[in-house]
Scaffold this motif. Sequence first.
Motif, PDB file in Angstrom:
ATOM      1  N   LEU A  41      26.633 -36.566 -23.751  1.00 51.40           N
ATOM      2  CA  LEU A  41      26.095 -37.748 -23.090  1.00 51.40           C
ATOM      3  C   LEU A  41      26.374 -37.642 -21.595  1.00 51.40           C
ATOM      4  O   LEU A  41      27.460 -37.972 -21.126  1.00 51.40           O
ATOM      5  N   PHE A  42      25.375 -37.164 -20.867  1.00 57.28           N
ATOM      6  CA  PHE A  42      25.552 -36.945 -19.434  1.00 57.28           C
ATOM      7  C   PHE A  42      25.783 -38.246 -18.683  1.00 57.28           C
ATOM      8  O   PHE A  42      26.384 -38.251 -17.621  1.00 57.28           O
ATOM      9  N   GLU A  43      25.330 -39.352 -19.240  1.00 60.11           N
ATOM     10  CA  GLU A  43      25.602 -40.650 -18.632  1.00 60.11           C
ATOM     11  C   GLU A  43      27.115 -40.876 -18.551  1.00 60.11           C
ATOM     12  O   GLU A  43      27.623 -41.347 -17.536  1.00 60.11           O
ATOM     13  N   ASP A  44      27.812 -40.525 -19.620  1.00 62.44           N
ATOM     14  CA  ASP A  44      29.271 -40.680 -19.647  1.00 62.44           C
ATOM     15  C   ASP A  44      29.960 -39.670 -18.729  1.00 62.44           C
ATOM     16  O   ASP A  44      30.889 -40.007 -18.006  1.00 62.44           O
ATOM     17  N   ILE A  45      29.516 -38.437 -18.776  1.00 66.90           N
ATOM     18  CA  ILE A  45      30.145 -37.378 -17.987  1.00 66.90           C
ATOM     19  C   ILE A  45      30.006 -37.640 -16.490  1.00 66.90           C
ATOM     20  O   ILE A  45      30.961 -37.496 -15.728  1.00 66.90           O
ATOM     21  N   LEU A  46      28.796 -38.063 -16.072  1.00 61.38           N
ATOM     22  CA  LEU A  46      28.515 -38.251 -14.644  1.00 61.38           C
ATOM     23  C   LEU A  46      28.752 -39.679 -14.172  1.00 61.38           C
ATOM     24  O   LEU A  46      28.801 -39.933 -12.967  1.00 61.38           O
ATOM     25  N   ILE A 164      28.575 -22.023 -33.103  1.00 59.79           N
ATOM     26  CA  ILE A 164      29.434 -21.442 -32.080  1.00 59.79           C
ATOM     27  C   ILE A 164      30.415 -22.511 -31.616  1.00 59.79           C
ATOM     28  O   ILE A 164      30.029 -23.598 -31.212  1.00 59.79           O
ATOM     29  N   ASP A 165      31.680 -22.196 -31.695  1.00 57.76           N
ATOM     30  CA  ASP A 165      32.749 -23.144 -31.405  1.00 57.76           C
ATOM     31  C   ASP A 165      32.685 -23.637 -29.959  1.00 57.76           C
ATOM     32  O   ASP A 165      32.764 -22.840 -29.019  1.00 57.76           O
ATOM     33  N   LYS A 166      32.514 -24.953 -29.797  1.00 54.49           N
ATOM     34  CA  LYS A 166      32.459 -25.602 -28.487  1.00 54.49           C
ATOM     35  C   LYS A 166      33.236 -26.911 -28.583  1.00 54.49           C
ATOM     36  O   LYS A 166      33.363 -27.491 -29.670  1.00 54.49           O
ATOM     37  N   PRO A 167      33.742 -27.419 -27.456  1.00 53.20           N
ATOM     38  CA  PRO A 167      34.484 -28.683 -27.520  1.00 53.20           C
ATOM     39  C   PRO A 167      33.691 -29.831 -28.143  1.00 53.20           C
ATOM     40  O   PRO A 167      34.257 -30.673 -28.840  1.00 53.20           O
ATOM     41  N   TRP A 168      32.381 -29.877 -27.907  1.00 57.60           N
ATOM     42  CA  TRP A 168      31.570 -30.994 -28.409  1.00 57.60           C
ATOM     43  C   TRP A 168      31.249 -30.899 -29.895  1.00 57.60           C
ATOM     44  O   TRP A 168      30.695 -31.833 -30.462  1.00 57.60           O
ATOM     45  N   ASN A 169      31.591 -29.794 -30.554  1.00 57.01           N
ATOM     46  CA  ASN A 169      31.326 -29.737 -31.999  1.00 57.01           C
ATOM     47  C   ASN A 169      32.610 -29.627 -32.825  1.00 57.01           C
ATOM     48  O   ASN A 169      32.559 -29.360 -34.021  1.00 57.01           O
ATOM     49  N   LYS A 170      33.743 -29.856 -32.190  1.00 56.53           N
ATOM     50  CA  LYS A 170      35.037 -29.728 -32.880  1.00 56.53           C
ATOM     51  C   LYS A 170      35.184 -30.703 -34.049  1.00 56.53           C
ATOM     52  O   LYS A 170      35.898 -30.431 -34.999  1.00 56.53           O
ATOM     53  N   LYS A 171      34.520 -31.858 -33.971  1.00 56.37           N
ATOM     54  CA  LYS A 171      34.687 -32.871 -35.013  1.00 56.37           C
ATOM     55  C   LYS A 171      33.862 -32.587 -36.260  1.00 56.37           C
ATOM     56  O   LYS A 171      34.000 -33.284 -37.257  1.00 56.37           O
ATOM     57  N   GLN A 172      33.012 -31.582 -36.206  1.00 58.53           N
ATOM     58  CA  GLN A 172      32.212 -31.239 -37.384  1.00 58.53           C
ATOM     59  C   GLN A 172      33.149 -30.795 -38.508  1.00 58.53           C
ATOM     60  O   GLN A 172      33.919 -29.859 -38.356  1.00 58.53           O
ATOM     61  N   GLU A 173      33.057 -31.510 -39.609  1.00 58.08           N
ATOM     62  CA  GLU A 173      33.884 -31.178 -40.761  1.00 58.08           C
ATOM     63  C   GLU A 173      33.421 -29.857 -41.367  1.00 58.08           C
ATOM     64  O   GLU A 173      32.289 -29.432 -41.174  1.00 58.08           O
TER      65      GLU A 173
END
Length: 192
Positions: A41-46, A164-173
Amino acid sequence: MKIAIDIDETVLEFLGGFFSFYKKHHNPHFNYSPNKVYNYLFEDILGVDSEEVRKLFTEFKHTPFFKNLPAVDGAKEAILELSQKNDIIFITARPIDLGAETKSQLKSLFPKNNFQIIHTHDNNNRKIKEKAEFCKELGIRIMIEDDARAALKCTEEGMICFLIDKPWNKKQEEHEKIIRVKSWPEIVQRLK
């Protein structure tokens, strides 16, 4: 075998290019790396609204920062190796109006290949179809992706997805059809 591959953050380092552009042209104090992105969510990031994000992306796509996105480590070599025995199809959430730029970016990485590229969004950034739907129609059984939601939808269509392991997909069970990988060489090794 047919293998579908996402583009941004799977083959090309979109976030690093975008963040460099944003810092240089809009906020010299911006200090955010792709390794700190836990959602897309670029709105949150920026800290801006969605209309401003849309304007920034429109500006970004006309800059050398976008045109010269570097490849993700190991992607070029791995895709070339995989393409020797498999049909590679790129499926991206980029809108169709980025078709020429996307083709050019991939051609610079793979000058001898003419891979098929499918865009899942129209020129107004409305979703045409899910990646999983395109894959099902084309008989694709394997997807390489960084987006956990897209990966999960692919598994619902019976596909195997390398996430591919990325911070934004860490919650994927954990899922029996999602194979979490750290690198492109690991994908190649697992597909042998």
